[in-house]
Write an enzyme that holds these catalytic residues in place. Structure first.
Site, PDB file in Angstrom:
ATOM      1  N   VAL A 297       0.851  -1.197   0.000  1.00  0.00           N
ATOM      2  CA  VAL A 297       0.000   0.000   0.000  1.00  0.00           C
ATOM      3  C   VAL A 297       0.883   1.243   0.000  1.00  0.00           C
ATOM      4  O   VAL A 297       1.862   1.312   0.745  1.00  0.00           O
ATOM      5  CB  VAL A 297      -0.907   0.018   1.260  1.00  0.00           C
ATOM      6  CG1 VAL A 297      -1.699   1.319   1.328  1.00  0.00           C
ATOM      7  CG2 VAL A 297      -1.856  -1.176   1.266  1.00  0.00           C
TER       8      VAL A 297
ATOM      9  N   GLY B 268       4.141   4.101   3.232  1.00  0.00           N
ATOM     10  CA  GLY B 268       3.756   2.842   2.597  1.00  0.00           C
ATOM     11  C   GLY B 268       3.809   1.700   3.591  1.00  0.00           C
ATOM     12  O   GLY B 268       4.306   1.855   4.706  1.00  0.00           O
ATOM     13  N   LYS B 269       3.282   0.570   3.235  1.00  0.00           N
ATOM     14  CA  LYS B 269       3.385  -0.636   4.071  1.00  0.00           C
ATOM     15  C   LYS B 269       2.996  -1.837   3.231  1.00  0.00           C
ATOM     16  O   LYS B 269       2.210  -1.716   2.287  1.00  0.00           O
ATOM     17  CB  LYS B 269       2.439  -0.543   5.280  1.00  0.00           C
ATOM     18  CG  LYS B 269       2.848  -1.440   6.428  1.00  0.00           C
ATOM     19  CD  LYS B 269       4.046  -0.851   7.160  1.00  0.00           C
ATOM     20  CE  LYS B 269       4.314  -1.469   8.482  1.00  0.00           C
ATOM     21  NZ  LYS B 269       5.253  -0.658   9.277  1.00  0.00           N
ATOM     22  N   GLY B 270       3.494  -2.984   3.611  1.00  0.00           N
ATOM     23  CA  GLY B 270       3.129  -4.182   2.864  1.00  0.00           C
ATOM     24  C   GLY B 270       3.330  -5.414   3.707  1.00  0.00           C
ATOM     25  O   GLY B 270       3.821  -5.336   4.841  1.00  0.00           O
TER      26      GLY B 270
END
Ligand code: NAD
Length: 429
Positions: A66, A111-113
């Site tokens: 994301v 962001g992150k994932g």
């Protein structure tokens, strides 16, 4: 889902992030269009990750990346491997990263994932195949000027190398700045391992300075003795703070006269216990063993939750004796718990201020990779502590002047920087 025109979620992390954001945005009288814009991620990529397991079967995992905002620069945030990873959780964490990078004064968006999996029950080869396939599937949105991942829960330098190596092979050229958290000997940065704990300790020391407290007379408890908690405990302890309780998934280890933190490190390094259970048996080193959550309730001045989200909640908040909480984990305090703490005068240094040492350290690694020139560890640590202190003071001063909580103050400072740039650039980003 939406309630009264405001986005809400069943996911605790996303819902908490949204509620904190709306609270601050309303107080700032932020334009409704900007509020709507910033309530949603710019981009969310959901990928399937088929992996050939060691027994020859194919298992399909679900992964996400994301990008909440790229207003200030490339999106930055970790990749985690855990059973509770969902797209919505990544959205909430990516939003927190936007505010964290903004507040930290570094040129990044959020962001992150992650991948929904149980890495503790996978072999090294299975994890390698999973990491490489995941890397290949998110490759189109990853890059040094677009989205720069980093390790998070249950990922580290090895996973970053697998992902980077896969994407570099696809690109046909080497690009070390596309992600951070790499091993020190392979384009990583000296100082990164301790960075989040060091930043957390710097916040605790600044808070003591503001309140006129002598570190040598302070007692602290640290929940979670992993990367963040262990180094925060070590650095505070080196400055004279008595660490009376530490914990991991095996329980709380308590000594009202102070735990020997060097011994705890030594114990962890020799204890072959599986990850997250490294303190198992540490009571025999002069500690009393208490229950899992008891670390939160011991008699101390500073409490540092450095384990998981939501551990300080409606059920636990009222029993906390510490007057100061410095959040190492992401979202360890639920909004309901924060109300309880505020009512009893507890000062909470919020996660995205207190644990920003990690992302500031990542920024330093990225900068070194772009320069192709490594810094000394001393340079790295000095720059980190200086930035953490500046950020703490900015948030503290605003909170004192406006009589708001530090979380609200931090949100306002962070959102303002992003909102100003979104307005400057226009919403058609
Ligand atoms: P880690 O896996 O190294 O350590 C986590 C620790 O918490 C382990 O000791 C584990 O046993 C313990 N733990 C887990 N559940 C627990 C429970 N219920 N009670 C007590 N202890 C428990 O992880 P980490 O890198 O130290 O990260 C900890 C938190 O900090 C996470 O929320 C992470 O997202 C956040 N964070 C980490 C960094 C970083 O640079 N590592 C940066 C910012 C935020």
């Amino acid at each position: 889902m939406e309630i009264d025109g405001r986005r809400r979620s069943n996911n605790l992390i996303l819902d908490t992030a949204l509620r904190d954001f709306y609270g601050a945005a309303d107080e700032m009288h932020l334009d409704e269009g900007l509020i709507q814009t910033l309530s949603y991620p710019e981009r969310r990529v959901d990928v399937s990750v088929p992996v050939e397991m060691d027994d020859g079967t194919i298992k399909v995992f679900h992964g996400h990346r994301v990008q909440h905002s790229t207003a200030l620069g490339p999106s930055k945030g970790g990749i985690r491997y855990a059973m509770d990873v969902t797209g919505q959780e990544c959205e909430g964490l990516a939003m927190l990263m936007t505010w964290k990078c903004s507040l930290a004064g570094i040129p990044y968006g959020g962001g992150k994932g992650g991948i929904c999996c149980d890495p503790t029950h996978m072999s090294r080869k299975e994890k390698e195949r999973m990491s490489r396939t995941f890397g290949a599937r998110i490759a189109p949105i990853i890059g040094r000027w677009s989205d720069v991942p980093a390790p998070d829960m249950y990922t580290g330098g090895q996973e970053m190398v697998w992902i980077m190596d896969t994407i570099c092979k696809m690109l046909g050229h080497f690009e070390p700045a596309m992600l951070t958290g790499k091993p020190i000997d392979y384009w990583g940065a000296k100082g990164r391992t301790e960075a989040t704990g060091r930043g957390l300790a710097a916040c605790a020391f600044e808070l003591m300075r503001m309140k006129g407290l002598d570190p040598a007379k302070m007692k602290a408890a640290v929940q979670g003795f992993g990367n963040v908690g262990s180094y925060a405990a070590k650095i505070m302890n080196e400055a004279g703070v008595k660490i009376v309780a530490i914990s991991d998934t095996t329980g709380t280890y308590y000594n009202p006269n102070g735990i020997n933190i060097d011994k705890a490190f030594e114990y962890m390094n020799t204890n072959p216990g599986q990850r997250g259970r490294k303190l198992e048996g540490f009571e025999k080193e002069g500690c009393e063993k208490l229950g899992l959550d008891d670390v939160l309730f011991v008699d101390c001045d500073f409490l540092c939750p450095c384990a998981l989200q939501g551990t300080i909640n409606q059920d636990t908040a009222g029993k906390i004796k510490a007057k100061y909480i410095v959040e190492g984990a992401n979202s360890p305090t639920t909004p309901e718990a924060e109300d309880i703490l505020n009512d009893s005068g507890v000062i909470v240094v919020p996660d995205f201020l207190a644990n920003a040492g990690g992302v500031i350290g990542s920024y330093f690694e990225w900068a070194q990779n772009l320069q192709g020139f490594p810094w000394t560890e001393e340079d790295y640590n000095n720059r980190l502590v200086a930035l953490m202190k500046d950020n703490f003071c900015r948030v503290w001063d605003y909170a004192q002047n406006k009589k708001v909580t530090m979380r609200r103050s931090a949100y306002i400072a962070a959102i303002k920087r992003v909102a100003d740039i979104v307005e400057l650039r226009g919403v058609y980003l």
